[in-house]
Enzyme design. Sequence first.
Site, PDB file in Angstrom:
ATOM      1  N   LEU A  50       0.822  -1.217   0.000  1.00  0.00           N
ATOM      2  CA  LEU A  50       0.000   0.000   0.000  1.00  0.00           C
ATOM      3  C   LEU A  50       0.858   1.271   0.000  1.00  0.00           C
ATOM      4  O   LEU A  50       0.567   2.214   0.722  1.00  0.00           O
ATOM      5  CB  LEU A  50      -0.970  -0.010   1.180  1.00  0.00           C
ATOM      6  CG  LEU A  50      -2.011  -1.133   1.152  1.00  0.00           C
ATOM      7  CD1 LEU A  50      -2.969  -1.025   2.328  1.00  0.00           C
ATOM      8  CD2 LEU A  50      -2.799  -1.115  -0.163  1.00  0.00           C
ATOM      9  N   LYS A 115       8.270  -3.292  -3.061  1.00  0.00           N
ATOM     10  CA  LYS A 115       9.605  -2.946  -3.542  1.00  0.00           C
ATOM     11  C   LYS A 115      10.208  -4.134  -4.305  1.00  0.00           C
ATOM     12  O   LYS A 115      10.132  -5.272  -3.838  1.00  0.00           O
ATOM     13  CB  LYS A 115      10.469  -2.637  -2.310  1.00  0.00           C
ATOM     14  CG  LYS A 115      11.512  -1.621  -2.532  1.00  0.00           C
ATOM     15  CD  LYS A 115      12.088  -1.188  -1.210  1.00  0.00           C
ATOM     16  CE  LYS A 115      13.548  -1.000  -1.426  1.00  0.00           C
ATOM     17  NZ  LYS A 115      14.387  -1.342  -0.346  1.00  0.00           N
ATOM     18  N   ASN A 142       8.839  -2.747 -10.384  1.00  0.00           N
ATOM     19  CA  ASN A 142       9.871  -2.500 -11.396  1.00  0.00           C
ATOM     20  C   ASN A 142      10.966  -3.558 -11.286  1.00  0.00           C
ATOM     21  O   ASN A 142      12.096  -3.282 -10.938  1.00  0.00           O
ATOM     22  CB  ASN A 142      10.472  -1.111 -11.180  1.00  0.00           C
ATOM     23  CG  ASN A 142      10.265  -0.236 -12.393  1.00  0.00           C
ATOM     24  OD1 ASN A 142       9.950  -0.721 -13.489  1.00  0.00           O
ATOM     25  ND2 ASN A 142      10.452   1.057 -12.224  1.00  0.00           N
ATOM     26  N   SER A 168       3.410   1.450 -16.001  1.00  0.00           N
ATOM     27  CA  SER A 168       4.005   2.779 -16.156  1.00  0.00           C
ATOM     28  C   SER A 168       2.934   3.855 -16.127  1.00  0.00           C
ATOM     29  O   SER A 168       1.804   3.628 -16.533  1.00  0.00           O
ATOM     30  CB  SER A 168       4.767   2.887 -17.476  1.00  0.00           C
ATOM     31  OG  SER A 168       5.233   4.212 -17.643  1.00  0.00           O
ATOM     32  N   GLY A 170       3.329   6.408 -13.438  1.00  0.00           N
ATOM     33  CA  GLY A 170       3.479   7.104 -12.166  1.00  0.00           C
ATOM     34  C   GLY A 170       2.205   7.005 -11.349  1.00  0.00           C
ATOM     35  O   GLY A 170       1.303   6.219 -11.640  1.00  0.00           O
ATOM     36  N   LYS A 222       8.802  -3.327 -20.361  1.00  0.00           N
ATOM     37  CA  LYS A 222       8.749  -2.151 -19.476  1.00  0.00           C
ATOM     38  C   LYS A 222      10.157  -1.556 -19.312  1.00  0.00           C
ATOM     39  O   LYS A 222      10.335  -0.339 -19.279  1.00  0.00           O
ATOM     40  CB  LYS A 222       8.164  -2.548 -18.114  1.00  0.00           C
ATOM     41  CG  LYS A 222       8.309  -1.493 -17.018  1.00  0.00           C
ATOM     42  CD  LYS A 222       7.498  -0.257 -17.338  1.00  0.00           C
ATOM     43  CE  LYS A 222       7.594   0.922 -16.420  1.00  0.00           C
ATOM     44  NZ  LYS A 222       8.323   0.940 -15.228  1.00  0.00           N
ATOM     45  N   HIS A 225      10.992   0.383 -22.351  1.00  0.00           N
ATOM     46  CA  HIS A 225      10.229   1.631 -22.235  1.00  0.00           C
ATOM     47  C   HIS A 225      11.038   2.643 -21.424  1.00  0.00           C
ATOM     48  O   HIS A 225      11.189   3.803 -21.809  1.00  0.00           O
ATOM     49  CB  HIS A 225       8.876   1.352 -21.568  1.00  0.00           C
ATOM     50  CG  HIS A 225       8.183   2.561 -21.014  1.00  0.00           C
ATOM     51  ND1 HIS A 225       8.583   3.168 -19.835  1.00  0.00           N
ATOM     52  CD2 HIS A 225       7.138   3.291 -21.467  1.00  0.00           C
ATOM     53  CE1 HIS A 225       7.804   4.213 -19.605  1.00  0.00           C
ATOM     54  NE2 HIS A 225       6.922   4.305 -20.566  1.00  0.00           N
ATOM     55  N   ASN A 226      11.569   2.210 -20.299  1.00  0.00           N
ATOM     56  CA  ASN A 226      12.315   3.136 -19.447  1.00  0.00           C
ATOM     57  C   ASN A 226      13.607   3.598 -20.111  1.00  0.00           C
ATOM     58  O   ASN A 226      14.003   4.752 -19.957  1.00  0.00           O
ATOM     59  CB  ASN A 226      12.631   2.470 -18.104  1.00  0.00           C
ATOM     60  CG  ASN A 226      11.423   2.437 -17.192  1.00  0.00           C
ATOM     61  OD1 ASN A 226      10.293   2.377 -17.663  1.00  0.00           O
ATOM     62  ND2 ASN A 226      11.636   2.478 -15.899  1.00  0.00           N
ATOM     63  N   GLU A 229      12.680   6.164 -22.443  1.00  0.00           N
ATOM     64  CA  GLU A 229      12.331   7.349 -21.633  1.00  0.00           C
ATOM     65  C   GLU A 229      13.607   8.146 -21.277  1.00  0.00           C
ATOM     66  O   GLU A 229      13.618   9.374 -21.376  1.00  0.00           O
ATOM     67  CB  GLU A 229      11.614   6.860 -20.381  1.00  0.00           C
ATOM     68  CG  GLU A 229      11.230   7.921 -19.380  1.00  0.00           C
ATOM     69  CD  GLU A 229      10.635   7.287 -18.110  1.00  0.00           C
ATOM     70  OE1 GLU A 229       9.830   6.339 -18.215  1.00  0.00           O
ATOM     71  OE2 GLU A 229      10.982   7.738 -17.010  1.00  0.00           O
ATOM     72  N   ARG A 327      23.643  11.030 -17.703  1.00  0.00           N
ATOM     73  CA  ARG A 327      23.281  11.244 -16.286  1.00  0.00           C
ATOM     74  C   ARG A 327      24.495  11.012 -15.386  1.00  0.00           C
ATOM     75  O   ARG A 327      24.694  11.724 -14.401  1.00  0.00           O
ATOM     76  CB  ARG A 327      22.154  10.284 -15.879  1.00  0.00           C
ATOM     77  CG  ARG A 327      20.834  10.639 -16.516  1.00  0.00           C
ATOM     78  CD  ARG A 327      19.694   9.958 -15.777  1.00  0.00           C
ATOM     79  NE  ARG A 327      18.467  10.045 -16.540  1.00  0.00           N
ATOM     80  CZ  ARG A 327      17.292   9.614 -16.122  1.00  0.00           C
ATOM     81  NH1 ARG A 327      17.185   9.050 -14.923  1.00  0.00           N
ATOM     82  NH2 ARG A 327      16.220   9.720 -16.866  1.00  0.00           N
ATOM     83  N   HIS A 492      42.759 -13.293 -35.720  1.00  0.00           N
ATOM     84  CA  HIS A 492      41.328 -13.575 -35.570  1.00  0.00           C
ATOM     85  C   HIS A 492      40.616 -13.846 -36.892  1.00  0.00           C
ATOM     86  O   HIS A 492      39.419 -14.070 -36.905  1.00  0.00           O
ATOM     87  CB  HIS A 492      40.643 -12.416 -34.833  1.00  0.00           C
ATOM     88  CG  HIS A 492      41.066 -12.318 -33.394  1.00  0.00           C
ATOM     89  ND1 HIS A 492      40.787 -13.308 -32.488  1.00  0.00           N
ATOM     90  CD2 HIS A 492      41.786 -11.384 -32.730  1.00  0.00           C
ATOM     91  CE1 HIS A 492      41.299 -12.971 -31.307  1.00  0.00           C
ATOM     92  NE2 HIS A 492      41.913 -11.807 -31.435  1.00  0.00           N
ATOM     93  N   SER A 519      41.329 -19.817 -33.263  1.00  0.00           N
ATOM     94  CA  SER A 519      40.246 -20.755 -33.578  1.00  0.00           C
ATOM     95  C   SER A 519      38.865 -20.113 -33.483  1.00  0.00           C
ATOM     96  O   SER A 519      37.900 -20.631 -33.997  1.00  0.00           O
ATOM     97  CB  SER A 519      40.311 -21.963 -32.651  1.00  0.00           C
ATOM     98  OG  SER A 519      40.285 -21.512 -31.313  1.00  0.00           O
TER      99      SER A 519
HETATM  100  P1  2AM Z   1       5.670  -1.317   4.242  1.00  0.00           P
HETATM  101  O1  2AM Z   1       4.550  -0.323   4.190  1.00  0.00           O
HETATM  102  O2  2AM Z   1       5.461  -2.356   5.282  1.00  0.00           O
HETATM  103  O3  2AM Z   1       7.020  -0.678   4.304  1.00  0.00           O
HETATM  104  C1  2AM Z   1       6.672   0.026  -1.130  1.00  0.00           C
HETATM  105  O4  2AM Z   1       7.760   0.311  -0.333  1.00  0.00           O
HETATM  106  C2  2AM Z   1       5.890  -1.165  -0.619  1.00  0.00           C
HETATM  107  O5  2AM Z   1       6.757  -2.298  -0.465  1.00  0.00           O
HETATM  108  C3  2AM Z   1       5.251  -0.941   0.749  1.00  0.00           C
HETATM  109  O6  2AM Z   1       4.004  -1.548   0.720  1.00  0.00           O
HETATM  110  C4  2AM Z   1       6.198  -1.642   1.684  1.00  0.00           C
HETATM  111  O7  2AM Z   1       5.616  -2.139   2.867  1.00  0.00           O
HETATM  112  C5  2AM Z   1       6.634  -2.796   0.835  1.00  0.00           C
HETATM  113  N1  2AM Z   1       7.923  -3.322   1.283  1.00  0.00           N
HETATM  114  C6  2AM Z   1       9.124  -2.720   1.219  1.00  0.00           C
HETATM  115  N2  2AM Z   1      10.080  -3.519   1.700  1.00  0.00           N
HETATM  116  C7  2AM Z   1       9.481  -4.653   2.097  1.00  0.00           C
HETATM  117  C8  2AM Z   1       9.934  -5.873   2.649  1.00  0.00           C
HETATM  118  N3  2AM Z   1      11.230  -6.083   2.903  1.00  0.00           N
HETATM  119  N4  2AM Z   1       9.020  -6.834   2.923  1.00  0.00           N
HETATM  120  C9  2AM Z   1       7.716  -6.631   2.656  1.00  0.00           C
HETATM  121  N5  2AM Z   1       7.212  -5.516   2.115  1.00  0.00           N
HETATM  122  C10 2AM Z   1       8.083  -4.536   1.827  1.00  0.00           C
END
Ligand code: 2AM
Length: 523
Positions: A50, A115, A142, A168, A170, A222, A225-226, A229, A327, A492, A519
């Site tokens: 969440l 994550k 990602n 993608s 955001g 994806k 795509h990045n 981008e 960058r 070569h 070779s």
């Molecule tokens: P959290 O709210 O408990 O930190 C984006 O960071 C999402 O990934 C969040 O929902 C986060 O949960 C979750 N997240 C990040 N690291 C995590 C981990 N090691 N184990 C489980 N959920 C993780």
Amino acid sequence: MTEAETKTADLIASAAEATAGTVRSEAVATRQMIASPVTEAAADIGVIGLAVMGENLILNMASRGYTVAAFNRTASRVDEFVAGRARGLTILGADDLPTFISLLKSPRKVMLMVKAGPPVDAFIDMLAPLLERGDIIIDGGNTHFPDTVRRERALAEHGILFVGAGVSGGEEGALTGPSIMPGGNPAAWPALKPIFQGIAAQVNGQPCCDWVGEGGAGHFVKMVHNGIEYADMQMIAEAYSLLSDVLGLSAPEIGAIFEEWNRGELDSYLIEITAEILQKTDDETGQPMVDVILDTAGQKGTGKWTSVTALDVGAPANTIAEAVFARILSSLKDQRVEASRVLHGPEDVGDKPDQTAFVEQVRQALYASKICSYAQGFQMMELAAAEYGWTLDFGSIAQMWRGGCIIRAAFLDRIKAAFDENAALPNLLLDAYFTEAIGTSQQAWRQVVAAAALRGVWTPAFSSSLAYYDGYRSARLSANILQAQRDYFGAHTYERTDRPRGEFFHTNWTGRGGSTSSSTYNA
Ligand code: 2AM
């Protein structure tokens, strides 16, 4: 929604309302109490994670009539979400995974929005014992595509269908309609299709989401795509730099020019937001915002993955790689400041060019460079598809990128048309529309790159796109010299222009090396 589902939603909504503002334990108790009689498989899909992307996707799904179960490692976030943004909607919070799973209709669909990396594996390990054969796990993060390949294979052995979906657009895209690129176990697609295509952006009456391919194909597309981008962003920055350094225009003046460009063939999200960015004033100093922003760019690594993968599959994605290097160079700020005192650019740069003519030349240079970076991205996907055994539909990929995502642009319609007409097109530049477009703009493009070189203005993406174009259109390159050098120092071998391909020759260049050749011959 069925009547029962509507009732569930109402119950949950009133529970959320009742618990809003109370401490978590009360909220949880109330929710579980109310939710337990209706937890029997009411949810169409469950989302874990969440953070803002996860929350927004859930809200998007709920707005399309789906009932969504929500879970998060830190349970307090579930409570906050259910009592806050999700209040009154068909969203069911769960405080533990078994409850979360019990909320899902069969086949269960669990989307991970956590994550990328170890958290995805950790959740898969916890979910697998709770799921049945035919259930589906989707990773919407990602993730680097080799991880998706590995996970899909491992879960398939247990009958669980795994999908890696690039998302993608955001935060806003997730809420109102992202571009979604799902790939993995194809048996999962029929169950996911209505939900994913329903929540995705729609352009020209078509969703910006379709099945990409097997294994890691979704996350791979994806990633490309990045990469594109990165190149798009770098080119826009170079156009800004030319208009600023060569013509001396201010940021808002350049913003107005970009606004104008956005009405033509460059019509795209990134041009649109850059026009806005350039016209924004800093509240503190009254200066244009961009003039007070330090010139060092960060990165999260997807451009680097694209470039490394291009090298792995032998794809000449030089503009994309150049944008990553740009960058990196920008990040060496202290060194650059030091070097600027010692390393001088050209002294006599001549007169300022005619403004109207130069602005138009830069626009054309940007368009031509952009065509090359997309040509590289699609060429790379073709080479990777052959390498990894995927069947990719490039017209469909262009449609997926047409809306919702960061590189959304009107000209993707043209790319779609090109691949719809010839699915086996080896390079976008060979499509009649793009052959003509680049032919028309090349003179302006060359003048801009030459002017940049003569004036010492940094335009790595414009220049490398031109190098790609000139290389790709050359029937004979200077690589004969490279092969001769390789044969000289390493035996070569080489092929000859007057003999069939596949016959290899070695010359005793110095009279000392003998006639033994190496070779291995790596073309
Ligand atoms: P959290 O709210 O408990 O930190 C984006 O960071 C999402 O990934 C969040 O929902 C986060 O949960 C979750 N997240 C990040 N690291 C995590 C981990 N090691 N184990 C489980 N959920 C993780």
